[in-house]
Design an enzyme around this catalytic site. Structure first.
Site, PDB file in Angstrom:
ATOM      1  N   CYS A  20      -4.507  -0.999  -1.826  1.00 15.65           N
ATOM      2  CA  CYS A  20      -4.964   0.385  -1.957  1.00 15.65           C
ATOM      3  C   CYS A  20      -6.395   0.421  -2.478  1.00 15.65           C
ATOM      4  CB  CYS A  20      -4.067   1.155  -2.908  1.00 15.65           C
ATOM      5  SG  CYS A  20      -2.317   1.013  -2.500  1.00 15.65           S
ATOM      6  N   CYS A  76      -1.640   2.451  -5.982  1.00 11.83           N
ATOM      7  CA  CYS A  76      -0.719   1.541  -5.326  1.00 11.83           C
ATOM      8  C   CYS A  76       0.668   1.648  -5.931  1.00 11.83           C
ATOM      9  CB  CYS A  76      -1.224   0.104  -5.470  1.00 11.83           C
ATOM     10  SG  CYS A  76      -2.412  -0.370  -4.211  1.00 11.83           S
ATOM     11  N   CYS A  99       0.883  -1.157   0.000  1.00  8.02           N
ATOM     12  CA  CYS A  99       0.000   0.000   0.000  1.00  8.02           C
ATOM     13  C   CYS A  99       0.929   1.218   0.000  1.00  8.02           C
ATOM     14  CB  CYS A  99      -0.990  -0.001   1.166  1.00  8.02           C
ATOM     15  SG  CYS A  99      -0.260   0.094   2.794  1.00  8.02           S
TER      16      CYS A  99
END
Length: 284
Positions: free
Chosen positions: A80, A85, A8
């Site tokens: 994400c 991401c 993330c």
């Protein structure tokens, strides 16, 4: 799967919790890493939420994705949701699990609400990981040739009209109690059965199933199911009443009945016993 990398942006909350959950779930069998494009810190709310389920994030640190060796990763999971991401160039298998960032800088979000947000994110990731784990080392499957499903309907004519439209096929056959559809395009055999209040049991048309090539395939599927530890409701047998079939009945983990079946050849049909009693295909 030998290694997982969770990604993330900040490598602070979602990916850190995912790393802790995966370490707990897979143990030493899988190498687990997490990283982000803008690493910061391990979020204290993530530490608290994980502590509630007995998992410590001690020893984990926020890491830059640039510091991860692509050769050390065979599975990448991006977490994400609204954000972009981080890129990670490798040939690894990829999954995208969009999970909303539980962290918030909104001063109106109190401690209880913040912890609830982290719990929710934790539990979503946990269930996805448990599914991923369940799919590892999957037993060898039978070779289905079509999918079969049947449902009960309150209005048989109306349902016949609807499913004929939906599946884009005319019914193959119908009686006063059921209508069958066979779609070669979908490789599907679908049955609607009038909801007449009669008790459902494993011989009624209310289940899911797959067709197999022949009798040997049904017997082989039985042995595979036993080896995998799946529930066998009825061992393989040849039945003659109604539609003659070689059939095997399983139950999925939720208790749904599953029929594995093969249609009889002309030679097999010619062997029908006079009493039409089922002929079992394996010794039990």
């Amino acid at each position: 799967m030998k290694s997982i990398l969770f990604l993330c942006v900040a490598n602070s909350a979602r990916s850190q919790m995912a790393e802790g959950l995966a370490r707990d779930l897979f143990g030493d069998e899988v190498r687990v890493q997490s990283a982000g494009s803008n690493p910061s810190r391990v979020n204290p709310w993530a530490i608290e939420a994980m502590g509630e389920v007995g998992i410590s994030l001690d020893g984990q640190a926020s890491t830059s994705v640039d510091d991860v060796d692509p050769a050390s990763v065979d599975t990448v999971i991006t977490l994400c949701a609204e954000e972009v991401c981080p890129a990670f160039l490798s040939d690894a298998e990829r999954y995208h699990w969009p999970i909303d960032d539980p962290d918030s800088d909104d001063p109106g979000v109190g401690d209880e609400e913040m912890l609830a947000r982290f719990r929710q994110a934790r539990d979503k990731i946990k269930m996805r990981l448990e599914i991923l784990a369940a799919l590892q080392n999957r037993p060898e499957s039978p070779e289905p040739t079509e999918f079969h499903g049947s449902i009960r309907v309150p209005d048989l004519p109306a349902a016949a009209r609807f499913y004929s439209w939906l599946l884009d096929v005319e019914p193959k056959a119908w009686t006063h109690r059921y209508v069958t559809f066979v779609s070669e395009k979908l490789r599907t055999n679908f049955v609607i059965l009038v909801d007449d209040g009669k008790t459902l049991h494993h011989d009624t048309l209310y289940h899911l199933g797959i067709a197999l090539a022949d009798k040997d395939a049904v017997v082989d599927a039985y042995h595979r199911a036993c080896e995998a530890g799946f529930h066998v409701e009825k061992p393989p047998r040849t039945t003659w009443r109604g539609t003659p079939l070689h059939e095997l009945w399983l139950k999925d983990p939720g208790g749904n009945l599953i029929e594995l079946y093969a249609r009889l050849t002309e030679e097999e049909l010619a062997q029908m016993p006079a009493d039409k009693e089922p002929v079992f295909l394996v010794a039990t």
